[in-house]
Design a protein around this motif. Structure first.
Motif, PDB file in Angstrom:
ATOM      1  N   UNK A 298      -2.401  -0.274  -0.300  1.00 51.61           N
ATOM      2  CA  UNK A 298      -2.000   1.135  -0.265  1.00 51.61           C
ATOM      3  C   UNK A 298      -0.805   1.351   0.645  1.00 51.61           C
ATOM      4  N   UNK A 299      -0.804   0.675   1.788  1.00 51.61           N
ATOM      5  CA  UNK A 299       0.345   0.775   2.697  1.00 51.61           C
ATOM      6  C   UNK A 299       1.611   0.252   2.024  1.00 51.61           C
ATOM      7  N   UNK A 300       1.464  -0.844   1.309  1.00 53.31           N
ATOM      8  CA  UNK A 300       2.612  -1.416   0.610  1.00 53.31           C
ATOM      9  C   UNK A 300       3.180  -0.407  -0.386  1.00 53.31           C
ATOM     10  N   UNK A 301       2.297   0.228  -1.156  1.00 51.27           N
ATOM     11  CA  UNK A 301       2.756   1.202  -2.150  1.00 51.27           C
ATOM     12  C   UNK A 301       3.402   2.411  -1.492  1.00 51.27           C
ATOM     13  N   UNK A 302       2.847   2.866  -0.366  1.00 54.10           N
ATOM     14  CA  UNK A 302       3.437   4.000   0.342  1.00 54.10           C
ATOM     15  C   UNK A 302       4.838   3.683   0.851  1.00 54.10           C
ATOM     16  N   UNK A 303       5.061   2.463   1.278  1.00 54.25           N
ATOM     17  CA  UNK A 303       6.392   2.100   1.776  1.00 54.25           C
ATOM     18  C   UNK A 303       7.425   2.026   0.662  1.00 54.25           C
ATOM     19  N   UNK A 304       6.981   1.958  -0.585  1.00 54.18           N
ATOM     20  CA  UNK A 304       7.898   1.887  -1.720  1.00 54.18           C
ATOM     21  C   UNK A 304       8.358   3.276  -2.175  1.00 54.18           C
ATOM     22  N   UNK A 305       7.719   4.343  -1.667  1.00 54.00           N
ATOM     23  CA  UNK A 305       8.059   5.705  -2.076  1.00 54.00           C
ATOM     24  C   UNK A 305       9.308   6.206  -1.361  1.00 54.00           C
ATOM     25  N   UNK A 306      10.032   7.114  -2.024  1.00 54.39           N
ATOM     26  CA  UNK A 306      11.155   7.758  -1.335  1.00 54.39           C
ATOM     27  C   UNK A 306      10.587   8.842  -0.413  1.00 54.39           C
ATOM     28  N   UNK A 307      11.432   9.446   0.398  1.00 54.76           N
ATOM     29  CA  UNK A 307      10.971  10.378   1.426  1.00 54.76           C
ATOM     30  C   UNK A 307      10.234  11.576   0.829  1.00 54.76           C
ATOM     31  N   UNK A 308      10.726  12.132  -0.265  1.00 55.98           N
ATOM     32  CA  UNK A 308      10.096  13.304  -0.867  1.00 55.98           C
ATOM     33  C   UNK A 308       8.720  12.971  -1.456  1.00 55.98           C
TER      34      UNK A 308
END
Length: 126
Positions: free
Chosen positions: A94-104
């Protein structure tokens, strides 16, 4: 037979400390030469450091019961897909996926997360 008693660890350390340092003393000895094993491989008598190991940090935190159930459901889904995963691996994915998101997208996702009271519940004695 050798009647001399072997030195203890403490005695060896003390004798090393008490030895005078001379010009002939080798403060930075060269590594020992490799030796050959029975299967013909050369091995150094000096242990090599393992590289690439990451430090693991233990921590504890609180989850709402619904999120804890989601972790269990994700573990079951992985198991049905033929992968046995640990709870920490689900969280790290889950952390990995969150780091792949843009700021918005990250902001929108974090706004959906339920806020929980931190710390341990107080024990009230009546």
């Amino acid at each position: 037979m050798n009647s001399k008693k072997p030195k203890t660890k403490h005695e060896v350390i003390q004798s090393t400390i008490n030895e005078p340092v001379t010009a002939e003393s080798n403060l930075n000895p060269e590594p020992e030469t490799p030796f050959e094993t029975a299967d013909g491989e050369e091995k150094s008598s000096i242990k090599k450091r393992k590289s690439g190991k990451t430090k693991v940090i233990r921590d504890s935190f609180s989850f709402p019961e619904s999120d804890y159930r989601k972790i269990s459901e994700l573990k079951k889904a992985c198991l049905s897909a033929g992968m046995h995963v640990k709870k920490s691996e689900v969280l790290r994915a889950g952390l990995y996926l969150l780091t792949q998101l843009d700021a918005e997208a990250l902001k929108q996702t974090m706004e959906k997360v339920e806020k929980v009271q931190t710390g341990r519940p107080s024990s009230t004695k009546d």
